[in-house]
Design a protein around this motif. Sequence first.
Motif, PDB file in Angstrom:
ATOM      1  N   PHE A 109       4.880  14.296 -11.381  1.00 41.18           N
ATOM      2  CA  PHE A 109       5.612  14.507 -12.628  1.00 41.18           C
ATOM      3  C   PHE A 109       4.656  14.669 -13.808  1.00 41.18           C
ATOM      4  O   PHE A 109       4.884  15.484 -14.698  1.00 41.18           O
ATOM      5  N   TRP A 110       3.569  13.883 -13.803  1.00 37.32           N
ATOM      6  CA  TRP A 110       2.592  13.958 -14.882  1.00 37.32           C
ATOM      7  C   TRP A 110       1.978  15.352 -14.941  1.00 37.32           C
ATOM      8  O   TRP A 110       1.843  15.946 -16.010  1.00 37.32           O
ATOM      9  N   ARG A 111       1.644  15.900 -13.756  1.00 31.89           N
ATOM     10  CA  ARG A 111       1.047  17.228 -13.690  1.00 31.89           C
ATOM     11  C   ARG A 111       2.033  18.268 -14.228  1.00 31.89           C
ATOM     12  O   ARG A 111       1.664  19.155 -14.997  1.00 31.89           O
ATOM     13  N   HIS A 112       3.304  18.144 -13.848  1.00 34.91           N
ATOM     14  CA  HIS A 112       4.318  19.095 -14.288  1.00 34.91           C
ATOM     15  C   HIS A 112       4.531  19.009 -15.799  1.00 34.91           C
ATOM     16  O   HIS A 112       4.584  20.025 -16.477  1.00 34.91           O
TER      17      HIS A 112
ATOM     18  N   VAL B 208       0.838  -1.206   0.000  1.00 39.17           N
ATOM     19  CA  VAL B 208       0.000   0.000   0.000  1.00 39.17           C
ATOM     20  C   VAL B 208       0.871   1.253   0.000  1.00 39.17           C
ATOM     21  O   VAL B 208       0.626   2.185  -0.778  1.00 39.17           O
ATOM     22  N   VAL B 209       1.905   1.280   0.842  1.00 36.36           N
ATOM     23  CA  VAL B 209       2.793   2.446   0.920  1.00 36.36           C
ATOM     24  C   VAL B 209       3.497   2.665  -0.421  1.00 36.36           C
ATOM     25  O   VAL B 209       3.561   3.791  -0.913  1.00 36.36           O
ATOM     26  N   VAL B 210       4.014   1.590  -1.020  1.00 33.86           N
ATOM     27  CA  VAL B 210       4.706   1.708  -2.310  1.00 33.86           C
ATOM     28  C   VAL B 210       3.762   2.226  -3.388  1.00 33.86           C
ATOM     29  O   VAL B 210       4.113   3.123  -4.148  1.00 33.86           O
ATOM     30  N   VAL B 211       2.548   1.686  -3.427  1.00 39.45           N
ATOM     31  CA  VAL B 211       1.571   2.130  -4.428  1.00 39.45           C
ATOM     32  C   VAL B 211       1.244   3.608  -4.242  1.00 39.45           C
ATOM     33  O   VAL B 211       1.213   4.375  -5.218  1.00 39.45           O
TER      34      VAL B 211
ATOM     35  N   VAL C 296       4.254   5.723  -5.387  1.00 42.48           N
ATOM     36  CA  VAL C 296       4.359   5.713  -6.850  1.00 42.48           C
ATOM     37  C   VAL C 296       3.286   6.599  -7.468  1.00 42.48           C
ATOM     38  O   VAL C 296       3.572   7.402  -8.361  1.00 42.48           O
ATOM     39  N   VAL C 297       2.055   6.480  -6.974  1.00 41.93           N
ATOM     40  CA  VAL C 297       0.960   7.291  -7.520  1.00 41.93           C
ATOM     41  C   VAL C 297       1.229   8.776  -7.297  1.00 41.93           C
ATOM     42  O   VAL C 297       1.043   9.594  -8.207  1.00 41.93           O
TER      43      VAL C 297
END
Length: 57
Positions: free
Chosen positions: A46-49, A33-36, A39-40
């Motif tokens: 980065f996607w927003r930027h 859960v923490v890794v997901v 990552v999200v």
Amino acid sequence: MLEEALRFWGATLLALALALALALALALALVVVVVVVVVVVVVGHFWRHSFHSLNRA
């Protein structure tokens, strides 16, 4: 007497093994859960930027 003691220890060890397996499963689920989430959040950041920079161009 010996048979009862062995049965008691067998049940105790079985309970300990089950508890350990459950704890490991919970720890693994927590790690996943923490890794997901990380990552999200990172990918979303980065996607927003990159999306904003594409819009500006």
